[in-house]
Design a protein around this motif. Sequence first.
Motif, PDB file in Angstrom:
ATOM      1  N   ARG A   5     -39.330  33.439 -27.410  1.00 32.36           N
ATOM      2  CA  ARG A   5     -40.712  33.719 -26.990  1.00 32.36           C
ATOM      3  C   ARG A   5     -41.693  33.268 -28.069  1.00 32.36           C
ATOM      4  O   ARG A   5     -42.740  32.687 -27.775  1.00 32.36           O
ATOM      5  CB  ARG A   5     -40.871  35.210 -26.708  1.00 32.36           C
ATOM      6  CG  ARG A   5     -42.263  35.618 -26.246  1.00 32.36           C
ATOM      7  CD  ARG A   5     -42.350  37.117 -26.039  1.00 32.36           C
ATOM      8  NE  ARG A   5     -43.709  37.521 -25.741  1.00 32.36           N
ATOM      9  CZ  ARG A   5     -44.237  37.579 -24.539  1.00 32.36           C
ATOM     10  NH1 ARG A   5     -43.489  37.250 -23.479  1.00 32.36           N
ATOM     11  NH2 ARG A   5     -45.499  37.951 -24.352  1.00 32.36           N
ATOM     12  N   PHE A  44     -42.142  34.005 -19.674  1.00 34.00           N
ATOM     13  CA  PHE A  44     -43.525  33.941 -19.204  1.00 34.00           C
ATOM     14  C   PHE A  44     -43.556  33.527 -17.734  1.00 34.00           C
ATOM     15  O   PHE A  44     -42.761  32.676 -17.318  1.00 34.00           O
ATOM     16  CB  PHE A  44     -44.339  32.937 -20.027  1.00 34.00           C
ATOM     17  CG  PHE A  44     -44.523  33.333 -21.464  1.00 34.00           C
ATOM     18  CD1 PHE A  44     -45.531  34.217 -21.831  1.00 34.00           C
ATOM     19  CD2 PHE A  44     -43.697  32.819 -22.455  1.00 34.00           C
ATOM     20  CE1 PHE A  44     -45.703  34.580 -23.164  1.00 34.00           C
ATOM     21  CE2 PHE A  44     -43.866  33.180 -23.781  1.00 34.00           C
ATOM     22  CZ  PHE A  44     -44.868  34.059 -24.139  1.00 34.00           C
ATOM     23  N   ILE A  50     -48.593  32.114 -20.794  1.00 29.18           N
ATOM     24  CA  ILE A  50     -48.358  31.628 -22.158  1.00 29.18           C
ATOM     25  C   ILE A  50     -49.676  31.580 -22.927  1.00 29.18           C
ATOM     26  O   ILE A  50     -49.760  31.982 -24.092  1.00 29.18           O
ATOM     27  CB  ILE A  50     -47.696  30.237 -22.134  1.00 29.18           C
ATOM     28  CG1 ILE A  50     -46.326  30.315 -21.461  1.00 29.18           C
ATOM     29  CG2 ILE A  50     -47.567  29.677 -23.546  1.00 29.18           C
ATOM     30  CD1 ILE A  50     -45.678  28.963 -21.221  1.00 29.18           C
TER      31      ILE A  50
END
Length: 209
Positions: A5, A44, A50
């Motif tokens: 992430r 996401f 994002i």
Amino acid sequence: MSSTRERIILEALRLFAVKGYDGVSVRDIAGAVGVKESSLYKHFAGKQAIFEGIIGEFPKRYEKMTEELGISQTDPAQLAQHYAAMPEEALLTLGERLFLFFSEDEFASLLRRMLTMAQYSHPLAREVYRRLYLEGAIEFQSQLFRHMIGLGVFIEADPGSMAAQFYAPIWLMLGWSDLQTGGGEQALEALRSHIRQFSAVYAKGKGSI
């Protein structure tokens, strides 16, 4: 934040800061991270998510930096008391370190570039840009200077005008620093000169720092 992430956020920021929000696809981001699109969607929901993740990450990084500098107070009154008690050389050094964060920290500098481009087409970017770099910055500094006037650090003057006079040259210096290769030291020298001149005008009974 998982490592994947975190990489998605950073690589997306790098792409947005160069190509703009509209010029980057989810596939581009996945390719930069080195994962499949399907893997990216586990973290996401899409490009907008994002983008929001990037914006949400910045306050955490800024808070960490201000904690390290000992100025994490969000109350302008408390911060004014802290600044009033600082030696002059410490204030100059603090100003330099804050400037270097915004000009040289990769995340902070890329975020500024990304928002500068995206503000014209992306409502969230426009809102965050104004909050971080325009109205929000001026309003906070106005409150800070109002309290410093109350503490007797600065002479009586309009805090809003003081904030604009202090902040506008620094914003210009950031842009100047972006465009000049190896211009960091020149920007810092200009910053020191600006802080001294501001103090010469507004500091109460001290001349300049």
